[in-house]
Motif scaffolding. Structure first.
Motif, PDB file in Angstrom:
ATOM      1  N   PRO A  45      47.377  27.596  39.763  1.00 39.00           N
ATOM      2  CA  PRO A  45      46.063  28.200  40.020  1.00 39.00           C
ATOM      3  C   PRO A  45      45.379  27.520  41.204  1.00 39.00           C
ATOM      4  O   PRO A  45      45.478  26.313  41.399  1.00 39.00           O
ATOM      5  CB  PRO A  45      45.299  27.960  38.726  1.00 39.00           C
ATOM      6  N   LEU A  46      44.690  28.340  42.013  1.00 39.64           N
ATOM      7  CA  LEU A  46      43.991  27.809  43.178  1.00 39.64           C
ATOM      8  C   LEU A  46      42.657  27.202  42.756  1.00 39.64           C
ATOM      9  O   LEU A  46      41.994  27.709  41.849  1.00 39.64           O
ATOM     10  CB  LEU A  46      43.731  28.930  44.188  1.00 39.64           C
ATOM     11  N   PRO A  47      42.271  26.114  43.400  1.00 38.28           N
ATOM     12  CA  PRO A  47      40.944  25.556  43.091  1.00 38.28           C
ATOM     13  C   PRO A  47      39.861  26.536  43.556  1.00 38.28           C
ATOM     14  O   PRO A  47      40.034  27.274  44.517  1.00 38.28           O
ATOM     15  CB  PRO A  47      40.896  24.246  43.871  1.00 38.28           C
ATOM     16  N   THR A  48      38.760  26.520  42.864  1.00 38.56           N
ATOM     17  CA  THR A  48      37.683  27.445  43.195  1.00 38.56           C
ATOM     18  C   THR A  48      37.089  27.111  44.551  1.00 38.56           C
ATOM     19  O   THR A  48      36.973  25.947  44.939  1.00 38.56           O
ATOM     20  CB  THR A  48      36.571  27.384  42.124  1.00 38.56           C
ATOM     21  N   GLY A  49      36.723  28.128  45.303  1.00 33.55           N
ATOM     22  CA  GLY A  49      36.094  27.930  46.597  1.00 33.55           C
ATOM     23  C   GLY A  49      37.085  27.776  47.736  1.00 33.55           C
ATOM     24  O   GLY A  49      36.684  27.587  48.867  1.00 33.55           O
ATOM     25  N   SER A  50      38.390  27.823  47.477  1.00 32.75           N
ATOM     26  CA  SER A  50      39.357  27.691  48.566  1.00 32.75           C
ATOM     27  C   SER A  50      39.804  29.074  49.015  1.00 32.75           C
ATOM     28  O   SER A  50      39.914  29.993  48.219  1.00 32.75           O
ATOM     29  CB  SER A  50      40.563  26.868  48.119  1.00 32.75           C
ATOM     30  N   ALA A  51      40.058  29.201  50.306  1.00 37.65           N
ATOM     31  CA  ALA A  51      40.496  30.467  50.878  1.00 37.65           C
ATOM     32  C   ALA A  51      42.020  30.518  50.856  1.00 37.65           C
ATOM     33  O   ALA A  51      42.697  29.507  51.039  1.00 37.65           O
ATOM     34  CB  ALA A  51      39.986  30.607  52.297  1.00 37.65           C
ATOM     35  N   VAL A  52      42.554  31.704  50.646  1.00 31.60           N
ATOM     36  CA  VAL A  52      43.994  31.889  50.628  1.00 31.60           C
ATOM     37  C   VAL A  52      44.469  32.020  52.068  1.00 31.60           C
ATOM     38  O   VAL A  52      43.974  32.863  52.821  1.00 31.60           O
ATOM     39  CB  VAL A  52      44.370  33.155  49.819  1.00 31.60           C
TER      40      VAL A  52
END
Length: 184
Positions: free
Chosen positions: A105-112
Motif C-alpha cells: 500500500p502507498l503512503p497517504t499523500g504520495s503521488a504515483v
C-alpha cells in the motif's frame, strides 16, 4: 372490435415455459440422488427425464452445456466424471498461471509516478552537433538497403557467341579435338 371469442379455450403453456431452469433441475437431481462420490451426467439426465416428462429435443445438449457452465462458474465440482456440490470448507479455486504479487500500500499523500516508457531511451543530444534537419541521414551518409544493379553497357567479345545467337542454359558441350586418321 375488442370482443374475445369465447369458443377458444386458453392454451396450455408450452413445454419450455412449464419446465424449471436447467441449473435448478440439475441441482435438484444431484440433491435427490445424494450419491457419495457425486452423480454422473447420465444419472442426472435420467433423473431429470423421470421427474420432468416433457423435455425439449435438444435435452442432452442443453444438459451438457449447463453442466459445463456450472462447473466453470464454481457451482458444481467435477471429480472422476461425477458432478457434486462444492465443499463449503474447501479453499477457493485458483485460476491458471502464477498468482500476481501482492502490492504494497502507498503512503497517504504520495503521488504515483508514471511508469517507465517502453523501448530503448534516446541517445543524449550533443550540443555542438548541427540540428537534425540539416543532416542528410543518420549514420554513414549512405542510403539504406542494397544498391541498385548497374546497367549493362555492351556485351564483351569473350562472352558473346560467334554466330550471334543467344546462348542456351547450362554448361556448353565439350569440344572434341579432330583426330587425323592414320592410314596403314
Amino acid at each position: 372490435m375488442a370482443t374475445e371469442n369465447s369458443s377458444n379455450p386458453p392454451q396450455p403453456p408450452s413445454p419450455a415455459q412449464s419446465l424449471p431452469q436447467y441449473p435448478e433441475m440439475i441441482m435438484a437431481a444431484i440433491e435427490s440422488l445424494d450419491e457419495e462420490g457425486g452423480s454422473n451426467k447420465s444419472s442426472i439426465a435420467k433423473h431429470i427425464e423421470e421427474t420432468c416428462g416433457n423435455l425439449p429435443a435438444a435435452h442432452t445438449t442443453l444438459l451438457a452445456h449447463h453442466l459445463n457452465r456450472m462447473r466453470q462458474s464454481g457451482e458444481l465440482v467435477l471429480v472422476k466424471n461425477c458432478y457434486m456440490k462444492p465443499d463449503p470448507n474447501a479453499p477457493p479455486r485458483r485460476g491458471r498461471g502464477r498468482p500476481p504479487k501482492p502490492k504494497a500500500p502507498l503512503p497517504t499523500g504520495s503521488a504515483v509516478a508514471s511508469p517507465r516508457p517502453r523501448g530503448r531511451p534516446p541517445k543524449p543530444r550533443d550540443p555542438f552537433s548541427p540540428p537534425p534537419s540539416q543532416k542528410k541521414s543518420p549514420g554513414s551518409g549512405r542510403p539504406r538497403g542494397r544498391p541498385p544493379k548497374k546497367a549493362k553497357t555492351a556485351p564483351s567479345a569473350a562472352s558473346a557467341p560467334s554466330d550471334g545467337a543467344p546462348r542456351g542454359r547450362g554448361r556448353p558441350p565439350k569440344v572434341k579435338p579432330a583426330v587425323a586418321s592414320v592410314a596403314c
